[in-house]
Design a protein around this motif. Structure first.
Motif, PDB file in Angstrom:
ATOM      1  N   GLY A 413     111.744 -73.017  87.724  1.00  0.00           N
ATOM      2  CA  GLY A 413     113.098 -72.522  87.574  1.00  0.00           C
ATOM      3  C   GLY A 413     113.249 -71.103  88.116  1.00  0.00           C
ATOM      4  O   GLY A 413     112.265 -70.426  88.475  1.00  0.00           O
ATOM      5  N   TYR A 414     114.484 -70.644  88.141  1.00  0.00           N
ATOM      6  CA  TYR A 414     114.796 -69.305  88.663  1.00  0.00           C
ATOM      7  C   TYR A 414     114.087 -68.218  87.850  1.00  0.00           C
ATOM      8  O   TYR A 414     113.595 -67.231  88.393  1.00  0.00           O
ATOM      9  CB  TYR A 414     116.312 -69.100  88.644  1.00  0.00           C
ATOM     10  CG  TYR A 414     116.748 -67.719  89.070  1.00  0.00           C
ATOM     11  CD1 TYR A 414     116.759 -67.337  90.402  1.00  0.00           C
ATOM     12  CD2 TYR A 414     117.150 -66.772  88.112  1.00  0.00           C
ATOM     13  CE1 TYR A 414     117.159 -66.063  90.788  1.00  0.00           C
ATOM     14  CE2 TYR A 414     117.549 -65.507  88.491  1.00  0.00           C
ATOM     15  CZ  TYR A 414     117.548 -65.157  89.831  1.00  0.00           C
ATOM     16  OH  TYR A 414     117.937 -63.898  90.207  1.00  0.00           O
ATOM     17  N   LEU A 415     114.038 -68.399  86.529  1.00  0.00           N
ATOM     18  CA  LEU A 415     113.438 -67.381  85.665  1.00  0.00           C
ATOM     19  C   LEU A 415     111.967 -67.182  85.985  1.00  0.00           C
ATOM     20  O   LEU A 415     111.478 -66.046  86.041  1.00  0.00           O
ATOM     21  CB  LEU A 415     113.608 -67.785  84.197  1.00  0.00           C
ATOM     22  CG  LEU A 415     113.066 -66.778  83.167  1.00  0.00           C
ATOM     23  CD1 LEU A 415     113.758 -65.444  83.322  1.00  0.00           C
ATOM     24  CD2 LEU A 415     113.242 -67.325  81.752  1.00  0.00           C
ATOM     25  N   GLU A 416     111.218 -68.286  86.194  1.00  0.00           N
ATOM     26  CA  GLU A 416     109.809 -68.162  86.542  1.00  0.00           C
ATOM     27  C   GLU A 416     109.627 -67.452  87.876  1.00  0.00           C
ATOM     28  O   GLU A 416     108.709 -66.624  88.044  1.00  0.00           O
ATOM     29  CB  GLU A 416     109.151 -69.541  86.594  1.00  0.00           C
ATOM     30  CG  GLU A 416     108.932 -70.199  85.250  1.00  0.00           C
ATOM     31  CD  GLU A 416     110.189 -70.886  84.735  1.00  0.00           C
ATOM     32  OE1 GLU A 416     111.227 -70.840  85.443  1.00  0.00           O
ATOM     33  OE2 GLU A 416     110.151 -71.446  83.621  1.00  0.00           O
ATOM     34  N   TYR A 417     110.482 -67.759  88.828  1.00  0.00           N
ATOM     35  CA  TYR A 417     110.411 -67.142  90.151  1.00  0.00           C
ATOM     36  C   TYR A 417     110.659 -65.635  90.072  1.00  0.00           C
ATOM     37  O   TYR A 417     109.883 -64.814  90.590  1.00  0.00           O
ATOM     38  CB  TYR A 417     111.430 -67.827  91.059  1.00  0.00           C
ATOM     39  CG  TYR A 417     111.480 -67.296  92.481  1.00  0.00           C
ATOM     40  CD1 TYR A 417     110.380 -66.680  93.078  1.00  0.00           C
ATOM     41  CD2 TYR A 417     112.643 -67.419  93.246  1.00  0.00           C
ATOM     42  CE1 TYR A 417     110.429 -66.207  94.377  1.00  0.00           C
ATOM     43  CE2 TYR A 417     112.705 -66.944  94.548  1.00  0.00           C
ATOM     44  CZ  TYR A 417     111.598 -66.341  95.099  1.00  0.00           C
ATOM     45  OH  TYR A 417     111.649 -65.877  96.388  1.00  0.00           O
ATOM     46  N   VAL A 418     111.715 -65.249  89.382  1.00  0.00           N
ATOM     47  CA  VAL A 418     112.051 -63.825  89.261  1.00  0.00           C
ATOM     48  C   VAL A 418     110.989 -63.082  88.458  1.00  0.00           C
ATOM     49  O   VAL A 418     110.619 -61.943  88.782  1.00  0.00           O
ATOM     50  CB  VAL A 418     113.445 -63.664  88.619  1.00  0.00           C
ATOM     51  CG1 VAL A 418     113.724 -62.186  88.326  1.00  0.00           C
ATOM     52  CG2 VAL A 418     114.518 -64.229  89.525  1.00  0.00           C
TER      53      VAL A 418
END
Length: 460
Positions: A413-418
């Motif tokens: 997800g986006y959170l893991e990436y950021v």
């Protein structure tokens, strides 16, 4: 190839100045785009024992109009900073005091009239006695030599104080230079963070177009990119301020350089603490106490000379108006019990001398604590920087690549990436802080020991 130390020439000695060596090695992610450094060889500094900052080797090539080297910064500061100019005036004042101390007791010309303007036979000047005399003081106890000794030892104290002031000033140049160097790295890191944010934004937009991610994530990515740009602007402003702060040391209100040369991530092995402490005892700050001890000894000698009374003498001619006769007159006098009356002054001088002994011991203890703190903090900072460089940052870089690829495939997800991106940037920021701390503590050690760190400090 080694370069000539121009600052050491200015000080009639040699020092731990740095010379820059050209490097063809490509810049790393968190390194400055400036060339790497190779440290020059150096002798022991004659004038101040050290020019601090030997951990930032400078380039052999001469600094251009837009690039400043530490060598140039130190030279400009020594030539133009007003704090050292006061010692020239103090030295001139001591020269005047020496002239005064060399003076012998002054001669006095006296005129005395007796037995005039009285009554009866002594009215008018008919019965007057007129005396013209020359008088002075015969100094005993070698007082003049004692006065010269006071001035001579005062000059030694002044010289030691100038060395301390020079050392502190050059240490401040090095610290501000490291601040600018670290700020340059922070700007480079902020630019990298902005590029990563923009890269993330583009990836999120592509996924949004494909319908794989909601529009809310695009907005979050846009906000993150804007925040990264603001951070870049903030670090650039901080860099501009630090440049002004550095240039102020040589009297410039507007820096005439665009960047400084240096390798923030250049470290070496530790030097034995006991060796550093032995060197610390030669610090000019300790030499000030040694010079003050000699001055106080001279003051004790001067006080003791006052215990031996001087002889006041006079010789002259006396004329008797009544019969026009003349005669020679002579006399001398000296105070009694001078030794007893001067005992208080001698006791005071002895107490002041002994106070300097105690102050020296207290200063050594304080400097030992300061050196111990700087030594171990530098060791810890180097350990942290190397661990970040060799293990943590490479692992986070690989993790970011994998998570980015997985995010594009929809596996993360986006959170893991950021979060992965922020962890990498945080580690690189910590690396800059650790490297800056290591150089700062190294400069502090050199200032305390009054010598540059061992050449082995700069061999990997």
């Amino acid at each position: 190839m080694q370069t000539r130390n121009i600052v050491a020439t200015l000080l009639s000695g040699s020092s731990s100045i740095f010379s820059r060596a050209e490097s063809t090695e490509p810049p790393k992610a968190v390194r400055s785009t400036s060339a790497g450094f190779n440290r020059i060889s150096f002798k022991k500094l004659v004038f101040i024992g050290l020019i601090v900052g030997g951990q930032l080797p400078l380039a052999q090539a001469q600094a251009t109009n837009s690039t400043l080297t530490l060598n140039a910064a130190l030279k400009r500061t020594l030539e133009q900073n007003p704090s050292l100019k006061v010692f020239d005036f103090r030295n001139t004042a001591l020269t005047g005091q020496l002239e005064t101390a060399n003076l012998k007791p002054a001669y006095e010309l006296g005129l005395e009239a007796e037995n005039f303007a009285g009554s009866d036979e002594l009215s008018g000047f008919d019965g007057a006695e007129l005396t013209i005399s020359l008088s002075s003081v015969l100094e005993l106890g070698d007082k003049r030599a004692a006065r010269r000794g006071i001035v001579s030892n005062s000059r030694s104290v002044l010289d030691a104080q100038r060395q301390v002031e020079s050392l502190e000033l050059l240490g401040e140049v090095t610290r501000r230079y490291v601040d600018v160097l670290a700020a340059q790295e922070q700007v480079s890191l902020a630019k990298e963070a902005s590029e990563l944010s923009n890269q993330t934004l583009n990836i999120v937009k592509e996924r949004a177009k494909a319908g794989a991610t909601p529009d809310a994530e695009v907005k979050r990515a846009q906000a993150a990119a804007s925040q990264a740009q603001l951070t870049l602007l903030s670090t650039q402003q901080q860099l501009a301020y630090l440049k002004v702060s550095l240039a102020a040391l040589w009297g410039e209100t507007s820096p005439k350089f665009a960047a400084i040369d240096g390798d923030l991530f250049h470290f070496g092995t530790d030097v034995n603490f006991d060796r550093l402490y032995t060197k610390m005892k030669n610090n000019p700050a300790i030499k000030v106490f040694a010079a003050e001890e000699r001055l106080k000894e001279a003051e004790v000698r001067l006080a003791r000379t006052q215990s031996k009374a001087d002889i006041n003498w006079s010789v002259g001619v006396r004329r008797f108006q009544e019969n026009d006769d003349t005669a020679l007159v002579a006399g001398f006098s000296m105070p009694l019990f001078s030794s007893k009356r001067n005992s208080g002054a001698v006791s005071t001088a002895l107490a002041q001398r002994n106070e300097v002994f105690v102050q020296k011991e207290v200063s050594l203890l304080n400097m030992h604590t300061q050196l111990f703190r700087a030594y171990h903090n530098r060791k810890q900072a180097i350990l942290a920087a190397r661990e970040l460089q060799n293990s943590i940052i490479p692992a986070l870089e690989e993790a970011l690549k994998e998570i980015q690829a997985a995010y594009q495939r929809g596996r993360y997800g986006y959170l893991e990436y950021v979060s992965a991106r922020q962890e990498l940037l945080s580690a690189k920021r910590t690396l800059i802080e650790s490297a800056s701390s290591a150089l700062m503590y190294g400069a502090e050690i050199e200032q305390l020991t009054a010598e540059p760190l061992s050449t082995s400090q700069y061999v990997w």
